[in-house]
Write an enzyme that holds these catalytic residues in place. Structure first.
Site, PDB file in Angstrom:
ATOM      1  N   HIS A 187       0.904  -0.963   0.144  1.00  0.00           N
ATOM      2  CA  HIS A 187       0.423   0.172  -0.022  1.00  0.00           C
ATOM      3  C   HIS A 187       0.781   1.419   0.067  1.00  0.00           C
ATOM      4  O   HIS A 187       0.860   2.614  -0.211  1.00  0.00           O
ATOM      5  CB  HIS A 187      -0.879  -0.001   0.997  1.00  0.00           C
ATOM      6  CG  HIS A 187      -1.889  -1.034   1.384  1.00  0.00           C
ATOM      7  ND1 HIS A 187      -2.703  -1.084   0.115  1.00  0.00           N
ATOM      8  CD2 HIS A 187      -2.399  -1.697   2.723  1.00  0.00           C
ATOM      9  CE1 HIS A 187      -3.524  -2.323   0.677  1.00  0.00           C
ATOM     10  NE2 HIS A 187      -3.491  -2.255   1.971  1.00  0.00           N
ATOM     11  N   SER A 241     -15.725   2.349   2.179  1.00  0.00           N
ATOM     12  CA  SER A 241     -14.676   0.353   2.739  1.00  0.00           C
ATOM     13  C   SER A 241     -13.998   0.936   3.626  1.00  0.00           C
ATOM     14  O   SER A 241     -14.256  -0.200   4.495  1.00  0.00           O
ATOM     15  CB  SER A 241     -14.434  -0.178   0.962  1.00  0.00           C
ATOM     16  OG  SER A 241     -13.528  -0.709   1.159  1.00  0.00           O
ATOM     17  N   ARG A 279     -17.382  -6.615   1.822  1.00  0.00           N
ATOM     18  CA  ARG A 279     -18.627  -5.723   2.515  1.00  0.00           C
ATOM     19  C   ARG A 279     -19.757  -5.883   1.541  1.00  0.00           C
ATOM     20  O   ARG A 279     -20.505  -6.756   1.297  1.00  0.00           O
ATOM     21  CB  ARG A 279     -18.638  -4.856   2.511  1.00  0.00           C
ATOM     22  CG  ARG A 279     -19.950  -4.391   4.153  1.00  0.00           C
ATOM     23  CD  ARG A 279     -19.190  -3.448   4.255  1.00  0.00           C
ATOM     24  NE  ARG A 279     -19.296  -1.731   3.523  1.00  0.00           N
ATOM     25  CZ  ARG A 279     -19.940  -1.061   3.170  1.00  0.00           C
ATOM     26  NH1 ARG A 279     -21.534  -1.123   3.631  1.00  0.00           N
ATOM     27  NH2 ARG A 279     -19.609  -0.467   2.156  1.00  0.00           N
ATOM     28  N   GLY A 304     -19.150  -4.666  -2.603  1.00  0.00           N
ATOM     29  CA  GLY A 304     -18.461  -4.064  -3.974  1.00  0.00           C
ATOM     30  C   GLY A 304     -18.381  -3.865  -4.108  1.00  0.00           C
ATOM     31  O   GLY A 304     -18.722  -3.869  -5.670  1.00  0.00           O
TER      32      GLY A 304
END
Length: 296
Positions: A113, A145, A259, A261
């Site tokens: 990341h 998200s 969750r 998407g």
């Protein structure tokens, strides 16, 4: 900024602040500094995302392409994620992941990341044949998200919850949550778009036409695949099918990833004022860069 929100994040001892950027506790300053010497191999595949922008989705696709083509032995994405993010060092393990990755057989699939100015030079400025896939998602859905993921993690870890969504959205917009400013992160990598070492994918485009995305990734990795294999991988990597894989992961943080998407789920959380602030930030940071996102 909502009063008290910055103080709440500053008081959260579950993060590390390194060079002005807040990171999860698994990211340590000495490891970030050591990454400057991390050796990138010719056949490395590096997956770059801002958190909650599709890292596990692209990992699943790459895993299935490599397994189907015989480039790696049959394995699950859990086996790949076992190495964790490049920049991580878990508290129960004596060695950081970048050291453990040095012992992995090729081809390695490396996740990170990190921003382009923090990632190892071999990733941000590749000189060999390594391939870097960058997946980007619109900032509003990314923020929603991330918020829900963090709330789940904190509940499971017995930590205090995040501020309210209103406060969190402001922290995200100001780059005060983990991994810093979303806009700086995506723009830093986007500046590499003319470098043939890089492939850029949009989360929203993948949702619209997943078989096309699978084909694009396979071609970038120089893997020949017939249409039937592409369709099979795309079917296996739909959100509903991937959710089952993630929900049953042996790693608890993967088990809370999936969750909804959806593209446009931000509308269930954002007020008109919050949306306006994000739009203004987007314009300030990204206007004229050629980087655009679909928001619904």
């Amino acid at each position: 900024m909502a009063e008290g929100s910055a103080d709440l994040m500053d008081a959260d001892d579950y993060t590390n602040v390194i060079n002005g950027i807040r990171y999860p506790p698994h990211v340590k300053k000495e490891n970030l500094e050591a990454l400057a010497e991390f050796d990138i191999r010719n056949d490395d595949i590096v997956l770059v995302t801002f958190p909650k922008a599709g890292s596990n989705w692209i990992l699943e696709i790459v895993n299935k392409i490599l397994v189907t083509s015989g480039k790696i032995d049959a394995s699950s994405s859990d086996d790949m994620i076992a190495m964790g993010k490049l920049e991580f060092q878990y508290s129960h393990e004596p060695r950081p992941r970048h050291v453990m990755l040095q012992e992995c057989a090729s081809p390695r699939v490396i996740l990170t990341h990190l921003s382009s100015d923090t990632a190892p030079p071999g990733i941000s400025h590749p000189q060999n044949k390594a391939k870097i896939i960058v997946v980007m998602r619109n900032p509003k859905d990314t923020a929603v998200s991330y918020f829900h993921f963090e709330q789940k993690r904190r509940s499971m870890d017995g930590r205090k919850p995040l501020p309210s969504w209103d406060e969190y959205s402001q922290l995200f917009l100001a780059g005060k949550h983990t991994y810093g400013c979303f806009f700086d992160h995506v723009l830093g990598w986007w500046q590499k778009r003319d470098d043939p070492h890089f492939l850029f994918l949009k989360y929203e485009d993948m949702k619209k036409d997943l078989p096309s995305a699978v084909k694009t990734v396979a071609e970038f990795l120089q893997v020949k695949m017939d249409d039937a294999s592409i369709r099979s991988i795309a079917h296996a990597c739909t959100f509903s099918n991937m959710k089952g894989t993630l929900d049953n992961s042996r790693f608890y943080d993967r088990a809370v990833l999936a969750r909804k998407g959806r593209v446009g789920d931000w509308k269930t959380m954002f007020t008109d004022e919050q949306s306006k602030f994000f739009d203004q930030k987007f314009k300030t940071k990204l206007e004229g860069t050629g980087l655009h996102f679909d928001f619904e």
